[in-house]
Design a protein around this motif. Structure first.
Motif, short mmCIF file in Angstrom:
data_model
loop_
_atom_site.label_atom_id
_atom_site.label_comp_id
_atom_site.label_asym_id
_atom_site.label_seq_id
_atom_site.Cartn_x
_atom_site.Cartn_y
_atom_site.Cartn_z
N THR A 1 -30.11 8.08 1.33
CA THR A 1 -31.23 8.60 2.13
C THR A 1 -30.84 9.85 2.93
O THR A 1 -31.70 10.57 3.41
CB THR A 1 -31.80 7.54 3.11
N GLY B 1 -35.60 12.86 -0.58
CA GLY B 1 -36.78 13.68 -0.30
C GLY B 1 -37.73 13.00 0.66
O GLY B 1 -38.75 13.59 1.05
N ALA C 1 -30.31 9.12 -8.84
CA ALA C 1 -30.90 9.04 -7.50
C ALA C 1 -31.74 7.77 -7.34
O ALA C 1 -31.70 7.12 -6.32
CB ALA C 1 -31.76 10.27 -7.23
N ALA D 1 -37.42 4.01 -2.27
CA ALA D 1 -36.75 3.70 -1.00
C ALA D 1 -37.58 2.82 -0.08
O ALA D 1 -37.06 1.87 0.52
CB ALA D 1 -36.35 4.99 -0.29
C1 FAD Z 1 -31.39 13.67 -3.91
C2 FAD Z 1 -32.14 12.38 -3.77
C3 FAD Z 1 -33.50 12.42 -3.52
C4 FAD Z 1 -34.22 11.22 -3.39
N1 FAD Z 1 -35.52 11.27 -3.02
C5 FAD Z 1 -36.19 10.12 -2.77
C6 FAD Z 1 -37.50 10.14 -2.24
O1 FAD Z 1 -38.08 11.20 -1.97
N2 FAD Z 1 -38.13 8.94 -2.02
C7 FAD Z 1 -37.52 7.75 -2.29
O2 FAD Z 1 -38.14 6.70 -2.10
N3 FAD Z 1 -36.28 7.71 -2.78
C8 FAD Z 1 -35.59 8.86 -3.00
N4 FAD Z 1 -34.30 8.81 -3.44
C9 FAD Z 1 -33.72 7.50 -3.74
C10 FAD Z 1 -33.33 6.74 -2.47
O3 FAD Z 1 -32.50 7.52 -1.66
C11 FAD Z 1 -32.65 5.45 -2.91
O4 FAD Z 1 -33.56 4.71 -3.71
C12 FAD Z 1 -32.22 4.57 -1.74
O5 FAD Z 1 -31.43 5.26 -0.82
C13 FAD Z 1 -31.47 3.38 -2.31
O6 FAD Z 1 -31.09 2.54 -1.26
P1 FAD Z 1 -29.87 1.53 -1.45
O7 FAD Z 1 -29.74 0.80 -0.19
O8 FAD Z 1 -30.08 0.81 -2.73
O9 FAD Z 1 -28.60 2.48 -1.72
P2 FAD Z 1 -28.00 3.68 -0.87
O10 FAD Z 1 -29.03 4.25 0.03
O11 FAD Z 1 -27.34 4.61 -1.81
O12 FAD Z 1 -26.89 2.99 0.01
C14 FAD Z 1 -25.74 2.42 -0.54
C15 FAD Z 1 -24.63 2.54 0.48
O13 FAD Z 1 -23.54 1.71 0.11
C16 FAD Z 1 -22.33 2.41 0.32
N5 FAD Z 1 -21.32 1.80 -0.55
C17 FAD Z 1 -21.29 1.83 -1.91
N6 FAD Z 1 -20.26 1.10 -2.36
C18 FAD Z 1 -19.64 0.58 -1.28
C19 FAD Z 1 -18.49 -0.26 -1.10
N7 FAD Z 1 -17.81 -0.73 -2.16
N8 FAD Z 1 -18.11 -0.58 0.16
C20 FAD Z 1 -18.81 -0.10 1.24
N9 FAD Z 1 -19.89 0.69 1.12
C21 FAD Z 1 -20.31 1.02 -0.12
C22 FAD Z 1 -22.68 3.84 0.00
O14 FAD Z 1 -21.77 4.76 0.54
C23 FAD Z 1 -24.07 3.95 0.61
O15 FAD Z 1 -24.01 4.30 1.97
C24 FAD Z 1 -33.56 9.98 -3.57
C25 FAD Z 1 -32.18 9.96 -3.83
C26 FAD Z 1 -31.48 11.14 -3.92
C27 FAD Z 1 -30.00 11.08 -4.20
#
Ligand code: FAD
Ligand code: SF4
Length: 516
Positions: free
Chosen positions: A82, A86, A451, A497
């Motif tokens: 995040t 976007g 992403a 997200a």
């Molecule tokens: C450039 C970009 C644009 C995007 N735009 C949008 C948008 O506009 N709207 C939207 O809804 N979604 C968007 N997304 C997608 C959205 O960011 C993700 O769907 C969301 O952040 C996923 O959440 P999560 O909790 O699954 O993973 P993440 O947010 O990726 O969090 C995972 C966390 O776990 C940590 N981690 C991983 N492995 C380990 C480990 N072994 N030990 C400790 N920590 C660890 C990582 O460092 C990270 O901080 C975008 C993503 C990107 C990259």
């Protein structure tokens, strides 16, 4: 060994949101984040640093099914993906929670209904300052509250696009945006409405990301501790394999161990699968919680196409992500299957084109990249990617992620592209100049653009077909939960997200009850 009530691994949309929700309970909570704080520096807003030099992309190497290495578009920071996202904060459609027939097969039902998640969508929209306008999007699901903030206004060229689309019979809407913009009081607005938002970190902390609105509010509570640069390597269990007893962390070159009554994994879909698979033991020989053989499977990431249309007049828009179009979400008159969502992506610049290496700039040789950027209107088309058992994350002998992936739903993706192309042809665009971009991907290996990764530890009612139960607790362990996008049984065609955040709040309420 330090003992806690709850350990949350990963601080992105899932983990960061959960931390904020649990923090006021007074429970001892430990956040383990493999990354560091994302530095606040001028490079945050430099297209050269961000889009060409990949300054904030992890140096990880993953491998495809053929053993070819690639650098995945993943970001390891407090706030996770995040920090760069976007902030288009959409709810899934109500229908996405049921079974939907697609051209390539079935998008399976979720084990909960839209109505069960709805209060948490509302809360997530409030936590993440979502701006929008109810009643404009024809596919919008029902909601119990208005958006907490008014829709972000269109800048003139996008307003013209909205007007042109409406005049042509389409139903464009103000897209839901997670930015802390106060248009009624600009001198006091945290957000300055700039052109370096989508795909960039926000230098002034005005983007609704999980660091600013998840982790930081959580850390205001003395009972919450964050360890950065703390990469969880393994989860160890008791002898029976029924509970996680130790969280094993690589930190500062050494190994540290922590324990908690409840352990929540939120590492992002690929890394959550990797952690569970890497935690195999005698009682869980195929990986932790993997008796069903579903861990790592059903990886999805949206069939996305980034395209730009060349407007006859210049497009001087700074913040472009204000418009969405869902008219084709569930199909067309001549195509009964869902096509997907159309939205705007951040305004392109010449350095971005160079960073993305667009093959198709040669289609418009008379346009310099600079001139092209001045006239570009940038769209993001998303078609649902269907969960397939063979689209999966595995871990090789050296502990690297291997991503085996074959695209799904290509016919729907092609039709959505064709529809958008013909639709824009009706408007004031240069005909024939719909140019592909590789936004977010930064190279032309499609699977590196992860992403929107999701689906590697899905939740469900059947322990043979899912990893987690309805509360997102592992079927096979008493104290192991997952709250990131890996829990998604299907991904829909809107950004993931907000759904991860809402589900995290839902699981958070369950945990508050459990820990009371
Ligand atoms: C450039 C970009 C644009 C995007 N735009 C949008 C948008 O506009 N709207 C939207 O809804 N979604 C968007 N997304 C997608 C959205 O960011 C993700 O769907 C969301 O952040 C996923 O959440 P999560 O909790 O699954 O993973 P993440 O947010 O990726 O969090 C995972 C966390 O776990 C940590 N981690 C991983 N492995 C380990 C480990 N072994 N030990 C400790 N920590 C660890 C990582 O460092 C990270 O901080 C975008 C993503 C990107 C990259
Ligand atoms: S548009 Fe607002 S939220 Fe986005 S980067 Fe600029 S100041 Fe930050």
């Amino acid at each position: 060994m330090d003992a806690y009530d709850v350990i949350i691994i990963g601080t992105g949309a899932g983990g960061g949101t959960l931390a904020r929700h649990l923090a006021p309970s007074g429970k001892r909570i430990l956040l383990l984040e493999r990354g560091d704080w994302l530095p606040r520096e001028l490079a945050n807003w430099s297209d050269q640093d961000v889009f060409v030099d990949n300054r904030y992309v992890s140096p990880d190497t993953w491998y495809d099914a053929g053993g070819k290495p690639f650098q995945p578009g993943v970001h390891y920071y407090v706030g996770g993906a995040t920090k760069l996202y976007g902030a288009a904060l959409y709810r899934l459609r109500k229908e996405d929670f049921g079974e939907l027939k697609h051209h390539d097969g079935i998008s399976p039902a979720w084990p909960i209904s839209y109505d069960e998640l709805e209060p948490y969508y509302t809360l997530a929209e409030q936590h993440y300052h979502v701006h929008g306008a109810r009643g404009e999007d024809p596919t919008e699901p029902p909601s119990s509250a208005p958006y907490p903030h008014p829709a972000v206004s269109h800048e003139p060229r996008i307003q013209q696009l909205a007007d042109d689309l409406a005049a042509a019979g389409y139903r464009p809407f103000h897209a839901p945006c997670g930015i802390m913009l106060d248009e009624s009081n600009p001198p006091f607005s945290t957000c300055i409405r700039c052109a370096t938002c989508d795909g960039f970190p926000c230098l002034v902390h005005a983007k609704s990301d999980a660091e600013v609105l998840g982790v930081r509010p959580a850390l205001e509570h003395a009972n919450v501790t964050l360890l950065t640069n703390a990469k969880v390597a393994r989860l160890d269990t008791n002898g029976e394999g029924t509970a996680v007893t130790e969280v094993v962390v690589d930190r500062e070159g050494g190994e540290e161990r922590f324990s908690a009554d409840v352990v929540v994994v939120a590492c992002g879909a690929a890394n959550t699968a990797k952690l569970l698979l890497s935690s195999a033991n005698e009682k869980h020989p195929n990986g932790l919680a993997n008796g069903s053989d579903q861990v790592g499977r059903n990886y999805m990431f949206h069939d996305s196409t980034a395209v730009l249309a060349l407007s006859r007049e210049e497009n001087l828009t700074a913040y472009q992500k204000t418009l969405g179009l869902n008219d084709f979400y569930f199909g067309l008159d001549d195509f009964e299957y869902p096509l997907g969502n159309v939205q705007m992506v951040g305004k392109s610049t010449a350095p971005m084109f160079r960073g993305e290496r667009p093959r198709d700039t040669k289609l418009a040789p008379e346009w310099t990249l600079e001139r092209m950027a001045r006239h570009a209107i940038d769209f993001w088309l998303s078609t649902e990617d269907l969960p397939r058992p063979d689209n999966r994350v595995t871990v090789d002998g050296d502990g690297n992620v291997v991503l085996s992936y074959t695209e799904t739903n290509l016919e729907a993706k092609k039709r959505l592209y064709g529809k958008v192309k013909s639709m824009l042809g009706e408007l004031d665009m240069n005909p024939g100049h719909l140019i592909h971009r590789f936004a977010y991907m930064k190279n032309d290996i499609p699977i590196a653009g992860c992403a929107h990764q999701a689906g590697t530890a899905r939740f469900g009612t059947d322990p043979d077909a899912s990893v987690l139960d309805v509360n997102c607790k592992a079927h096979e362990l008493d104290n192991l939960y997952v709250v990131d996008t890996s829990v998604f049984p299907s991904i829909g065609a809107v950004n993931p997200a907000l759904t991860a955040m809402a589900n995290s709040l839902r699981v958070g309420d369950h945990l508050l009850e459990r820990l009371a």
